[in-house]
Design a protein around this motif. Structure first.
Motif, mmCIF file in Angstrom:
data_model
loop_
_atom_site.group_PDB
_atom_site.id
_atom_site.type_symbol
_atom_site.label_atom_id
_atom_site.label_comp_id
_atom_site.label_asym_id
_atom_site.label_seq_id
_atom_site.Cartn_x
_atom_site.Cartn_y
_atom_site.Cartn_z
ATOM 1 N N ILE A 5 -20.411 -45.604 42.905
ATOM 2 C CA ILE A 5 -19.650 -45.752 41.890
ATOM 3 C C ILE A 5 -20.487 -44.728 40.616
ATOM 4 C CG2 ILE A 5 -19.659 -47.487 39.802
ATOM 5 C CD1 ILE A 5 -19.392 -49.634 41.988
ATOM 6 N N ALA A 6 -21.822 -44.664 40.728
ATOM 7 C CA ALA A 6 -22.640 -43.820 39.627
ATOM 8 C C ALA A 6 -23.644 -43.453 40.263
ATOM 9 C CB ALA A 6 -22.952 -44.870 38.537
ATOM 10 N N GLY A 7 -24.236 -42.498 39.552
ATOM 11 C CA GLY A 7 -25.677 -41.795 39.864
ATOM 12 C C GLY A 7 -25.243 -40.493 40.288
ATOM 13 N N ALA A 8 -26.268 -39.852 41.170
ATOM 14 C CA ALA A 8 -26.387 -38.366 41.573
ATOM 15 C C ALA A 8 -25.311 -38.193 42.510
ATOM 16 C CB ALA A 8 -27.672 -38.184 42.311
ATOM 17 N N ALA A 9 -24.809 -39.214 43.302
ATOM 18 C CA ALA A 9 -23.631 -39.289 44.347
ATOM 19 C C ALA A 9 -22.363 -39.675 43.752
ATOM 20 C CB ALA A 9 -23.967 -39.493 45.652
ATOM 21 N N GLY A 10 -22.415 -40.337 42.506
ATOM 22 C CA GLY A 10 -21.021 -41.077 42.032
ATOM 23 C C GLY A 10 -19.899 -40.389 42.323
ATOM 24 N N ARG A 65 -28.475 -44.158 42.342
ATOM 25 C CA ARG A 65 -28.942 -44.263 41.139
ATOM 26 C C ARG A 65 -30.418 -44.297 40.783
ATOM 27 N NH1 ARG A 65 -25.170 -48.321 38.192
ATOM 28 N NH2 ARG A 65 -23.281 -48.429 39.415
ATOM 29 N N GLY A 66 -31.109 -43.708 42.061
ATOM 30 C CA GLY A 66 -32.641 -43.172 41.641
ATOM 31 C C GLY A 66 -33.713 -44.141 42.264
ATOM 32 N N ALA A 67 -33.100 -44.817 43.174
ATOM 33 C CA ALA A 67 -34.273 -45.531 44.144
ATOM 34 C C ALA A 67 -35.214 -44.554 44.861
ATOM 35 C CB ALA A 67 -33.664 -46.555 45.013
ATOM 36 N N ARG A 68 -36.334 -44.731 44.954
ATOM 37 C CA ARG A 68 -37.121 -43.671 45.740
ATOM 38 C C ARG A 68 -37.065 -43.785 47.143
ATOM 39 N NH1 ARG A 68 -43.403 -45.509 45.868
ATOM 40 N NH2 ARG A 68 -42.811 -46.031 43.648
ATOM 41 N N THR A 69 -36.885 -45.069 47.962
ATOM 42 C CA THR A 69 -36.497 -45.222 49.405
ATOM 43 C C THR A 69 -35.700 -46.391 49.442
ATOM 44 O OG1 THR A 69 -38.555 -46.650 49.795
ATOM 45 C CG2 THR A 69 -38.846 -44.362 49.709
ATOM 46 N N VAL A 70 -34.609 -46.332 50.672
ATOM 47 C CA VAL A 70 -33.862 -47.278 50.850
ATOM 48 C C VAL A 70 -33.856 -47.388 52.429
ATOM 49 C CG1 VAL A 70 -31.816 -48.182 50.754
ATOM 50 C CG2 VAL A 70 -32.364 -46.622 49.005
ATOM 51 N N ASP A 71 -34.253 -48.811 52.778
ATOM 52 C CA ASP A 71 -33.980 -49.027 54.118
ATOM 53 C C ASP A 71 -32.666 -50.033 54.220
ATOM 54 O OD1 ASP A 71 -36.546 -47.898 55.177
ATOM 55 O OD2 ASP A 71 -37.476 -49.290 53.881
ATOM 56 N N LEU A 72 -31.783 -49.467 55.269
ATOM 57 C CA LEU A 72 -30.758 -50.387 55.511
ATOM 58 C C LEU A 72 -30.969 -50.777 57.042
ATOM 59 C CD1 LEU A 72 -27.863 -47.731 54.904
ATOM 60 C CD2 LEU A 72 -28.953 -49.193 53.418
ATOM 61 N N VAL A 73 -30.851 -52.159 57.048
ATOM 62 C CA VAL A 73 -31.057 -53.067 58.246
ATOM 63 C C VAL A 73 -29.539 -53.834 58.683
ATOM 64 C CG1 VAL A 73 -32.200 -54.741 59.436
ATOM 65 C CG2 VAL A 73 -33.320 -53.505 57.490
ATOM 66 N N ASN A 86 -23.016 -42.850 56.043
ATOM 67 C CA ASN A 86 -23.068 -42.893 54.474
ATOM 68 C C ASN A 86 -24.541 -42.507 53.852
ATOM 69 O OD1 ASN A 86 -20.420 -43.769 54.116
ATOM 70 N ND2 ASN A 86 -20.964 -46.260 54.485
ATOM 71 N N ALA A 87 -25.606 -42.946 54.787
ATOM 72 C CA ALA A 87 -26.955 -42.496 54.316
ATOM 73 C C ALA A 87 -26.863 -40.846 54.644
ATOM 74 C CB ALA A 87 -27.995 -43.069 55.381
ATOM 75 N N ASP A 88 -26.379 -40.415 55.460
ATOM 76 C CA ASP A 88 -26.303 -38.777 55.637
ATOM 77 C C ASP A 88 -25.627 -38.061 54.119
ATOM 78 O OD1 ASP A 88 -27.826 -38.951 58.039
ATOM 79 O OD2 ASP A 88 -25.987 -38.657 59.107
ATOM 80 N N LEU A 89 -24.552 -38.868 53.932
ATOM 81 C CA LEU A 89 -23.897 -38.496 52.473
ATOM 82 C C LEU A 89 -24.778 -38.228 51.288
ATOM 83 C CD1 LEU A 89 -20.425 -40.305 52.816
ATOM 84 C CD2 LEU A 89 -20.681 -37.758 53.226
ATOM 85 N N VAL A 90 -25.688 -39.386 51.186
ATOM 86 C CA VAL A 90 -26.390 -39.540 50.146
ATOM 87 C C VAL A 90 -27.722 -38.485 50.048
ATOM 88 C CG1 VAL A 90 -27.894 -41.111 48.462
ATOM 89 C CG2 VAL A 90 -25.716 -41.935 49.339
ATOM 90 N N ASN A 91 -28.255 -38.647 51.354
ATOM 91 C CA ASN A 91 -29.413 -37.681 51.578
ATOM 92 C C ASN A 91 -29.087 -36.225 51.418
ATOM 93 O OD1 ASN A 91 -30.939 -40.033 52.227
ATOM 94 N ND2 ASN A 91 -30.662 -39.922 54.401
#
Length: 208
Positions: A5-10, A65-73, A86-91
């Motif tokens: 929705i928003a942020g760098a990859a919005g 939106r600017g999180a430092r790190t995100v862990d998807l489980v 989806n992680a690869d898209l944002v990374n």
């Protein structure tokens, strides 16, 4: 189609999990959730944990939106593959590995987490069949890994009861959106003090 929705990859379209393996958060609920989290000022530079991640929609939104790190489980094989895409898209947008994917059962992941690991924002969207006793057990395992001032968000059916919060975790808000209800909780003052290893605990009186 779901999107960031928003942020760098919005605006970036997200890959969805095929079939009915997961129950994705609607864009309407996601937008309302992140509007509230932005108001809490809890996302920027946060360490985020997305449990029962499904497609990873909530976690990658945090990263955008600017999180430092995100862990998807996520334990399901097909869903974890979607999480990775989806992680690869944002990374790729961030130019660094912000989002990591863990194919694991939630309970096992928390059992393996190092004692010093602490998250600032935890998002849980467990499957409907997960009963309240099992959810309470997960919240208890999560509690030692909450940073001072952390926010925990549990997404459930509006027809299910309030989660049973473990001692040391307190609900401070809840909101219903159609058939979905969001519960917001935080570590109690004593728990926050312990997580800061002797530093004064901080409180967020503006919450709720």
């Amino acid at each position: 189609m779901s999107r960031i929705i928003a942020g760098a990859a919005g605006g970036t379209p997200l890959v969805s999990v095929p079939g009915s393996l997961t129950r994705p958060t609607t864009d309407r609920v996601k937008e309302a959730l992140f509007s509230r989290l932005d108001a809490f000022e809890v996302i920027a530079d946060a360490r985020v944990l997305d449990l029962y991640a499904g497609s990873g929609s909530l976690g990658v939104e945090s990263a955008s939106r600017g999180a430092r790190t995100v862990d998807l489980v996520e334990f399901d094989g097909k869903a974890s593959e979607v999480c990775q895409r989806n992680a690869d898209l944002v990374n790729s947008v961030a130019g660094r590995k912000t989002v990591s994917v863990h194919r694991s059962k939630v309970e096992s992941f928390l059992d393996r987490a190092a004692a010093e690991t602490a998250w600032d924002l935890v998002l849980l969207d467990p499957p409907y069949p997960l009963d309240e006793v099992a959810l309470a057990a997960v919240l208890a395992k999560l509690l030692p890994h909450l940073a001072g001032g952390a926010v925990v968000v549990v997404e459930r059916s509006a027809r299910t009861p309030e989660p049973s919060w473990p001692e040391g975790m307190e609900r401070f808000a809840e909101k219903k959106y159609g058939e979905t209800r969001l519960w917001f909780a935080e570590p109690g003052v004593d728990t926050q003090a312990e997580s800061e290893a002797g530093e004064p605990a901080e409180t967020e009186e503006s919450r709720g």
